[in-house]
Design a protein around this motif. Structure first.
Motif, PDB file in Angstrom:
ATOM      1  N   ILE A   1       0.839  -1.205   0.000  1.00 30.07           N
ATOM      2  CA  ILE A   1       0.000   0.000   0.000  1.00 30.07           C
ATOM      3  C   ILE A   1       0.868   1.247   0.000  1.00 30.07           C
ATOM      4  O   ILE A   1       0.632   2.204  -0.754  1.00 30.07           O
ATOM      5  N   ASN A   2       1.894   1.240   0.833  1.00 30.19           N
ATOM      6  CA  ASN A   2       2.783   2.394   0.957  1.00 30.19           C
ATOM      7  C   ASN A   2       3.476   2.713  -0.368  1.00 30.19           C
ATOM      8  O   ASN A   2       3.577   3.873  -0.770  1.00 30.19           O
TER       9      ASN A   2
ATOM     10  N   VAL B   1       2.531   1.803  -3.538  1.00 28.01           N
ATOM     11  CA  VAL B   1       1.590   2.211  -4.593  1.00 28.01           C
ATOM     12  C   VAL B   1       1.092   3.633  -4.356  1.00 28.01           C
ATOM     13  O   VAL B   1       1.087   4.476  -5.275  1.00 28.01           O
ATOM     14  N   VAL B   2       0.666   3.933  -3.129  1.00 24.79           N
ATOM     15  CA  VAL B   2       0.177   5.285  -2.812  1.00 24.79           C
ATOM     16  C   VAL B   2       1.303   6.305  -2.975  1.00 24.79           C
ATOM     17  O   VAL B   2       1.086   7.422  -3.469  1.00 24.79           O
TER      18      VAL B   2
ATOM     19  N   LEU C   1       1.686   7.197  -6.693  1.00 24.38           N
ATOM     20  CA  LEU C   1       0.580   8.021  -7.195  1.00 24.38           C
ATOM     21  C   LEU C   1       0.671   9.457  -6.682  1.00 24.38           C
ATOM     22  O   LEU C   1       0.550  10.416  -7.451  1.00 24.38           O
ATOM     23  N   ILE C   2       0.912   9.618  -5.381  1.00 24.85           N
ATOM     24  CA  ILE C   2       0.951  10.970  -4.800  1.00 24.85           C
ATOM     25  C   ILE C   2       2.160  11.744  -5.283  1.00 24.85           C
ATOM     26  O   ILE C   2       2.053  12.926  -5.652  1.00 24.85           O
TER      27      ILE C   2
ATOM     28  N   SER D   1      -3.744   3.987   6.394  1.00 22.12           N
ATOM     29  CA  SER D   1      -4.516   4.938   5.580  1.00 22.12           C
ATOM     30  C   SER D   1      -3.942   6.357   5.737  1.00 22.12           C
ATOM     31  O   SER D   1      -3.187   6.832   4.872  1.00 22.12           O
TER      32      SER D   1
ATOM     33  N   VAL E   1      -0.063   6.387   5.733  1.00 24.81           N
ATOM     34  CA  VAL E   1       0.534   6.185   4.411  1.00 24.81           C
ATOM     35  C   VAL E   1       0.412   7.447   3.559  1.00 24.81           C
ATOM     36  O   VAL E   1       1.359   7.838   2.862  1.00 24.81           O
ATOM     37  N   VAL E   2      -0.744   8.114   3.601  1.00 20.71           N
ATOM     38  CA  VAL E   2      -0.937   9.341   2.814  1.00 20.71           C
ATOM     39  C   VAL E   2       0.026  10.431   3.286  1.00 20.71           C
ATOM     40  O   VAL E   2       0.717  11.073   2.473  1.00 20.71           O
TER      41      VAL E   2
ATOM     42  N   SER F   1       3.555   9.530   2.329  1.00 18.77           N
ATOM     43  CA  SER F   1       3.819   9.681   0.894  1.00 18.77           C
ATOM     44  C   SER F   1       4.053  11.145   0.530  1.00 18.77           C
ATOM     45  O   SER F   1       4.922  11.452  -0.299  1.00 18.77           O
TER      46      SER F   1
END
Length: 390
Positions: free
Chosen positions: A57-58, A60-61, A64-65, A108, A111-112, A115
């Motif tokens: 998850i970390n 991929v996010v 993208l960010i 969630s 990670v955001v 990122s």
């Protein structure tokens, strides 16, 4: 001597602030990343599947960010403000990990925030490139010195992270990371320059970077390079202990030797790139990588593995030192996207490496993983020959 002159030329407060922010962001990240799996399994108390899912998850996010922020920074301008925002997100994510033990909150919001914080590094290198171009100075050498600062932080950070986590607990370790990000904010706010957007060459305003075959091939080649490196880092400790029957301390010795040797090769890469160009230097680097993985396939002694770290250091030192500048030169006026593409090639390589290393080791053995890495290194070498020299 020319290298020392280039460094003395950069001893102004603004240039020193770039080095300071690079080192402190490197320290902040190096305090968090090495102990993350230990933190999730011991403190958050989740099973191995959820630990692996967190990393996926970390990654991929993060891709993208960072890619979105990279495109936005090239259109909207003032990277200094974005770097400050990233460092503030670093403060918040460090505090979140210090005091929160809910897995889904960390996977969630954590990670955001992480990122966004991780985007500070490519934006810092992009700002440094624009500052160098504005001042009419060599960007290659200074970028290599900045990268060496980041590597130095990774020589110091991981042992310090484990020492704090074991001696005082993870809360204190993440508070140390919070302090590092706060120092980054202070340095960036006080000394980093605010620059207007550089002009984009005529005809390039609406052209996607991915449509340029040189950029596309370099991204794929760079991804293969970092896939090989990540496969080695994932596989090497298990290969040494389970197949060669050697002491696990050797794994730390190999990593430390390579990290120490990388720094001078980063600086040398920045110096000699001006004379030979980036493609020849990248070809030397990937050729060293091919020799390194060929050696891993054939050599099995402790002495042999230690000697091979010279080729590993040449490979990673040069690629890390000038790879980012190569993307920037191929994409003039779009330093944010170019720098983010290089960073995302590292992240993409990590994702690909995890899958390949696990499947190959499961079906065959750990030795076979290095044979696959050798094949990928050869493909990367072929790709680099097709990218134009700059």
């Amino acid at each position: 001597m020319n290298m020392l002159s280039a460094l003395r030329e950069r001893s102004d407060p603004v240039s020193l602030s770039f080095l300071g922010v690079t080192f402190t962001t490197g320290m902040a990240v190096a305090l968090q990343v090495p102990t993350l799996s230990l933190f999730l399994s011991q403190e958050v108390q989740v099973r191995p599947f959820l630990v692996g899912m967190f990393y996926t998850i970390n990654a991929v996010v993060g891709i993208l960010i960072s890619q979105w922020l990279g495109h936005r920074s090239d259109r909207k301008g003032d990277r200094k403000q974005l770097i400050l925002l990233c460092c503030l997100c670093g403060v918040m994510v460090s505090l979140l990990f210090a005091f929160n033990r809910n897995y889904w909150m960390l996977a969630s919001l954590g990670v955001v925030l992480g990122s966004i914080a991780g985007t500070s590094s490519p934006q810092l290198f992009a700002l440094a490139r624009e500052h160098s171009d504005r001042e009419g100075r060599r960007a290659d050498m200074f970028s290599s010195v900045m990268r060496a600062q980041f590597s130095l932080a990774w020589v110091i950070g991981p042992p310090l992270a484990f020492a704090i986590a074991i001696g005082y607990g993870f809360t204190f370790m993440y508070l140390a990371s919070t302090l590092a990000f706060l120092v980054c904010c202070a340095i960036a706010w006080r000394w980093l320059p605010s620059l207007p957007l550089p002009p984009v060459p005529v005809g390039d305003e609406k052209v996607s970077s991915w449509r340029d075959p040189d950029v596309r091939i370099l991204f794929l080649a760079s991804t293969l390079m970092w896939t090989c490196n990540s496969m080695y880092l994932i596989n090497m400790p298990l290969y040494i202990t389970r197949e060669l029957g050697m002491d696990e301390k050797l794994a730390g010795m190999l990593m430390g030797t390579a990290a120490a040797l990388e720094i001078p090769f980063m600086l040398l890469a920045g110096h000699y790139t001006a004379r030979f160009g980036k493609r020849p230097m990248m070809l030397v680097a990937v050729l060293a990588g091919v020799l390194f993985y060929a050696g891993l396939v054939t050599l099995h002694s402790e002495q042999g593995l230690l000697m091979l770290q010279l080729f590993n250091a040449i490979f990673i030192g040069i690629v890390a030192g000038i790879g980012m500048s190569y993307f920037q030169d191929l994409m003039p006026g779009r330093a944010g996207v170019a720098t983010t593409l290089f960073t995302n090639s590292i992240r993409t390589g990590s994702i690909v490496a995890g899958g390949i290393a696990g499947v190959v080791a499961e079906l065959w053995n750990y030795h076979a993983v290095f044979m696959v890495a050798l094949g990928l290194a050869l493909l990367s070498l072929l790709g680099c020959t097709r990218v134009r020299n700059v």
